[in-house]
Structures are given as C-alpha cells and as structure tokens.
Scaffold this active site. Structure first.
Site, PDB file in Angstrom:
ATOM      1  N   GLU A 206      51.159  51.645  40.858  1.00  0.00           N
ATOM      2  CA  GLU A 206      50.969  51.971  39.431  1.00  0.00           C
ATOM      3  C   GLU A 206      52.053  52.948  38.955  1.00  0.00           C
ATOM      4  O   GLU A 206      51.764  54.018  38.414  1.00  0.00           O
ATOM      5  CB  GLU A 206      49.545  52.511  39.196  1.00  0.00           C
ATOM      6  CG  GLU A 206      48.491  51.471  39.541  1.00  0.00           C
ATOM      7  CD  GLU A 206      47.082  51.769  39.003  1.00  0.00           C
ATOM      8  OE1 GLU A 206      46.838  52.859  38.492  1.00  0.00           O
ATOM      9  OE2 GLU A 206      46.237  50.857  39.108  1.00  0.00           O
ATOM     10  N   GLU A 336      44.500  45.435  43.730  1.00  0.00           N
ATOM     11  CA  GLU A 336      43.323  46.245  43.355  1.00  0.00           C
ATOM     12  C   GLU A 336      42.495  45.431  42.374  1.00  0.00           C
ATOM     13  O   GLU A 336      42.981  45.067  41.294  1.00  0.00           O
ATOM     14  CB  GLU A 336      43.724  47.577  42.714  1.00  0.00           C
ATOM     15  CG  GLU A 336      44.306  48.569  43.698  1.00  0.00           C
ATOM     16  CD  GLU A 336      44.566  49.951  43.114  1.00  0.00           C
ATOM     17  OE1 GLU A 336      43.860  50.358  42.160  1.00  0.00           O
ATOM     18  OE2 GLU A 336      45.493  50.609  43.623  1.00  0.00           O
ATOM     19  N   GLN A 385      36.911  49.330  46.500  1.00  0.00           N
ATOM     20  CA  GLN A 385      37.599  49.610  47.736  1.00  0.00           C
ATOM     21  C   GLN A 385      36.677  49.267  48.904  1.00  0.00           C
ATOM     22  O   GLN A 385      35.547  48.876  48.682  1.00  0.00           O
ATOM     23  CB  GLN A 385      38.011  51.062  47.777  1.00  0.00           C
ATOM     24  CG  GLN A 385      39.007  51.432  46.672  1.00  0.00           C
ATOM     25  CD  GLN A 385      39.730  52.754  46.904  1.00  0.00           C
ATOM     26  OE1 GLN A 385      39.575  53.409  47.929  1.00  0.00           O
ATOM     27  NE2 GLN A 385      40.535  53.164  45.912  1.00  0.00           N
TER      28      GLN A 385
HETATM   29  O1  AHR Z   1      41.085  52.487  43.077  1.00  0.00           O
HETATM   30  C1  AHR Z   1      41.132  53.680  42.372  1.00  0.00           C
HETATM   31  C2  AHR Z   1      42.449  53.885  41.637  1.00  0.00           C
HETATM   32  O2  AHR Z   1      42.595  52.916  40.644  1.00  0.00           O
HETATM   33  C3  AHR Z   1      43.707  53.738  42.450  1.00  0.00           C
HETATM   34  O3  AHR Z   1      44.013  54.896  43.155  1.00  0.00           O
HETATM   35  C4  AHR Z   1      44.734  53.470  41.397  1.00  0.00           C
HETATM   36  O4  AHR Z   1      45.821  52.727  41.884  1.00  0.00           O
HETATM   37  C5  AHR Z   1      43.957  52.733  40.324  1.00  0.00           C
HETATM   38  O5  AHR Z   1      44.199  53.241  39.068  1.00  0.00           O
END
Ligand code: AHR
Length: 534
Positions: A206, A336, A385
């Site tokens: 990001e 993600e 996650q």
């Molecule tokens: O998954 C949580 C956060 O979400 C991560 O650290 C970031 O890459 C995203 O904004």
C-alpha cells in the site's frame, strides 16, 4: 358456503404463516424451494485454479502472530520451537499454499535484522501501525520459515520500501537465498545452512498509503531500484516479484494499475515484476462499523453485495492489464481480502479483532468463486488475516483455539487447489430484500488433480432452500459424496465454550435417472465430490 368458510380459514392460516415468516427469516415458515439445473461440461476445461488463490496473510498485528502463532519456547501451551501445535495441526488441513508476512502496514516499518540472532538480544520496538503494541521481534525470519515448514507452506515476504532501503531489501533476500557469501554464512550460524525458498517477494505494501505515501510515478522510481537490485540466489525457485497496485477504497491508489503496467510494458532488461497486488476489503467505509454478529437480514445482504463487487474490481484491473500484457506475464495477486467489521467490544481497536460467522463462510466462498472465474489472470489471493485478526480462520485465547466458519470454507475448497476450472451453466436466480438484488445461488465446478469432479454450491438466500439437479452427461459416476456448512442463524458463530456450533456435515446426494439431485439449505455452502469412472 362450507367451501367458502374453509377457503377463508385457509387464507387466514396462510396470512398468519406469512406474518410469522416476516419475523422468522430462515425458518421453516419462510422457506420455499428453488430448483436449479447445473450443466457441467467435463471436457471444457478452463485454466488451472492456482492453489495460491487460497493463500493467507499473517501480519504483526494484535494477537495474529504473538499468541496466535508464537507462544515462545517457555510457554505451557504445547508448542514446537515456540510455535503452537494446535494451530499448526489445524492449518495443515487447509494445505495453506503461502503465508504473506510480516505485513501489511507493519512491513514498511520492519527491519529484518531486528528479527534474527539470539532472541534475548533482539531489538524491541513499538508497533506504531497497530495499537502501539510492544514488538519484541521474537518472531523473525527463522521463526517464520520454521512456521512455514511446520504447516507445509511457501513464503511470501513483503519487503520494506517505505522506511527501508534498497540495500536492506537486497541483503535480506541474499541472506535468505545465497550460498557462499558472508550473509549466507550468517544464516548458517543462525541455524539454517541451506538457502530458503522464497516464492513471492512483495515490493512494498500500500505504497500510496501507509507504505509511502508515493504517487504512482514516485513508486515506479522505487520499484525499478528495488526490482533491479534485490536478487534471489536460490536457483531452485523462481521468486515472483510483486508490485503494489490499487485498493478498491483508496482514492490515492487509483491510477496505479495503469501507471505500473505502462512502466512494465516499457521496461528495460534490468528489472521485471511477475505480479501486481490488489487489495479489496468488504468493510462498508472507514472506520468500519458493520457489526460482526447481531446483524439483520438487510445488513447481511449489504455485506454480500459489497463482497460481490470484487468481481468488477478485478475485471477493471484485468482490462487495464490486458492492454499492456496480453500474454499474462504479470499475474494479479489479491494479497489482502476479507471482511473488516467493527472491532469486538472491549478489545484494543488497533488489534482488529472480530467474530466470524456463517456470513463470513459465504463471503469466503463467493470470493473463491470470483477468483476462480478470473483464474486466467488471478494467480494468488491472501485472506486478511490468518489468526485473530479481521476475517480470521482461527481464533485463540491463551491455550484455547477455535476454528471459524471461514476456516471450514477454506477446508471444503481444498480440492479446488490447482484443479482445472470446468465450464458450467446455471441460472443464478434472484434474491431480493428491499432495494438490494443479489443472485440467489452461486456455483463453480472443477476437475481436481485427483481426476474427480468437484462442485461448490453457495446458497446466498437466507430464506429459501434450493434443489440442484446435475444431469450426468459426458461422464459416468462411481460414487458421490458431499459436505455442507449450514447454520440456522446467519450470524451463528463458534465460541470457546461452543466451538462446533458451526461445522460442516456430510450429506448424501442422490443419483437417479441419470441426474444428481441435491438439496441445499438457505445461507449455506456445499461441496460435492463426484467420483467419475474411467
Ligand atoms: O490487514 C490490515 C491492514 O489493511 C494492512 O496492514 C494494510 O495493508 C491494509 O490497509
């Protein structure tokens, strides 16, 4: 007269039932059955559903690593070299293809040298991205690879571009993969003489936000340097370099795909990338306010609607990539994705802890299906996650551990890893609540590596069952098995006191008159395994 009287009584009874059904969404009163025919064409094989589509993401965030994976060498929680055994055992079942680590936003504040060498002598820091928690660095490079080895997974390392240097990145990959250099000798002294295999190397995270912030052109300048000077020396593995792409939410990330793919198309021989990262959460805005449990049907439908937006997000980015890369040399990695709800009350909001319900299993299945439909370009994805954070597959509390509905969805989809997508036809129908209109069902099919046909059926509709009919054409059946994940409440979830409240059950699909027939419950996920005769 008598007939009229009876008729009125009948209408009255129906009205009462209809009234009850309004307050019993999902109950027997509300249910009607939808019939869906699925035509599978076993000879029309599509692309391989890359197993990396079922990847995970484990960031130094909250109790995702510390507590969730790492309990330390002296812990009373059963562990192997500090890594908890119950979690490893559960993850082995998922055949986790890769684990993206150490972040996330944390990656751009992580200095790998903090996490090697004698544990007691490691630098401790403050995790400024996530709740200001102490970061002892007890879980570092060697612990991460030990964890991968214990669960049988591959490495996806995110390098620090935001606050790190090109030299730091180059040294880390040399430390991991070289033979015969000073850094390789240091790795040997730290307990690992052989080079590690590094499947993916993320060049930042990001970078338009927490990992930068850079404009696309500023990032491209960094990307070229990092990709040119970071080298994998382990010739057994073709490390894939992954550039940062957009996030569906962040306006600053718009334009990244276009700019990066244009730069890639005009690249020199000195640098290359094999992947572009996309991020897309289901979170309804920021800060996230959607409750993880105790939501109503409308809120359920809104979340599913947003989840289905993944399809368009990928399609738009695919179209840009197709312009510059018609031969698919650069893959999409949705590294993600997942549901991001309001944090569990009483927890540190910076730890992103949330419950996980039957709704999340549906969300997982729908995302898997979307990735599968884009399998020509999408070669990887990582749930955000893995443990205790966001749409986690496992929740832990001290020595206790539970598997979430999302875990079960991952486990049920294991046969789709590296399977060939099959062409199918079905009428998805319509499920509507107020102004929200969604497909009623979703289906994918694939020919597994074991030669069997697998069909995954999601019934999105929380009120109605669906009966599926699969004509047996072009194949013969030896036997058929199935498993379904159903809960009578859409926000049903597992707790440490009731760990198996939501769990898959075996089903027994029927075969007759050259058709497979299976009834699926509302708000459920079902996977069929059709064992075909040679
Ligand atoms: O998954 C949580 C956060 O979400 C991560 O650290 C970031 O890459 C995203 O904004």
């Amino acid at each position: 007269m008598k007939m009229n009287f009876n008729f009125r009584k009948h209408v009255a009874l129906l009205s009462i039932l209809a009234f009850i059904s309004l307050f019993n969404a999902g109950s027997v009163y509300a249910q009607k059955n939808t019939s869906v025919k699925i035509i599978i064409n076993p000879d029309h094989k599509g692309p391989v559903i890359n197993r990396h589509i079922f990847g995970h993401f484990a960031e130094h965030l909250g109790t995702g690593i510390y507590g969730g994976i790492w309990v330390g060498l002296d812990s009373e929680i059963p562990n192997t070299r500090g890594i908890r055994n119950d979690v490893v055992e559960a993850l082995i079942e998922l055949k986790v293809p890769n684990v993206r680590w150490p972040g996330g936003c944390f990656a751009d504040q992580y200095h790998w040298r903090d996490g090697i060498g004698t544990p007691d002598e490691r630098n401790s820091r403050i995790n400024v991205s996530w709740g200001g928690a102490p970061e002892p660095n007890s879980f570092g490079t060697h612990e991460y690879f030990d964890f991968l080895n214990q669960i049988g997974s591959e490495a996806f390392v995110s390098a620090n571009v935001g606050s790190g240097t090109v030299q730091e990145s180059a040294d880390w990959l040399e430390y991991l993969t070289a033979t015969g250099s000073t850094l390789a000798e240091e790795r040997d002294r730290n307990g690992h003489p052989d080079p590690y295999d590094v499947e993916f190397w993320g060049i930042g995270n990001e970078v338009w936000g927490c990992g930068g912030p850079f404009t696309p052109q500023e990032y491209i300048t960094e990307l070229k340097k990092f990709a040119t000077f970071t080298t994998n020396y382990n010739t057994d593995v073709n490390t894939q370099f992954v550039a940062v792409g957009p996030d569906s939410f962040d306006e600053f990330s718009f334009g990244y795909t276009e700019a990066i793919m244009k730069a890639w198309a005009n690249k020199t021989w000195t640098w290359n990338i094999q992947g572009l990262s996309l991020h897309n959460y289901t979170r309804g805005g920021y800060p996230p306010e959607i409750p993880a449990t105790d939501f109503d049907e409308k809120q359920y439908a809104e979340v599913i609607q947003e989840t289905l937006g993944m399809d368009e997000f990928i399609a738009e980015n695919r179209a840009i990539m197709d312009k510059y890369d018609p031969n698919t040399e650069v893959s999409i990695l949705v590294d993600e994705w997942g549901a991001w709800y309001a944090p569990t009350e009483g927890t540190n909001p910076g730890f992103l802890q949330q419950q996980n319900s039957q709704r999340d299993a549906i969300i997982a299945a729908l995302n898997f299906n979307i990735f599968t439909r884009h399998a020509e370009r999408v070669h990887g994805a990582n749930i955000a996650q893995m443990i205790n954070v966001l749409q986690a597959v496992i929740l832990t509390e001290d020595e206790k551990m539970i598997l979430t509905p999302t875990y079960h969805a991952f486990r049920m989809y294991v046969p789709f890893q590296d399977a060939a997508r099959l062409d199918i036809e079905f009428d998805a129908g319509k499920y509507q609540i107020d102004d929200i209109e969604l497909p009623r069902v979703d289906v994918i099919a694939a020919k597994g590596k074991d030669g069997q046909i697998y069909v995954a059926i999601t019934n999105i509709d929380p009120n109605n069952t669906a009966s599926f009919e699969l004509p047996i054409e072009g194949f013969t059946i030896n036997n058929i098995k199935g498993e379904t994940l159903y809960a009578s409440e859409i926000d049903a979830h597992n707790t440490f006191d009731n760990p198996d409240n939501v769990a898959p059950k075996k089903i027994d699909p029927k075969v007759s008159q050259n058709k497979i027939a299976v009834n699926v419950q509302p708000q459920s996920l079902t996977v069929l395994e059709i064992n075909t005769k040679k």
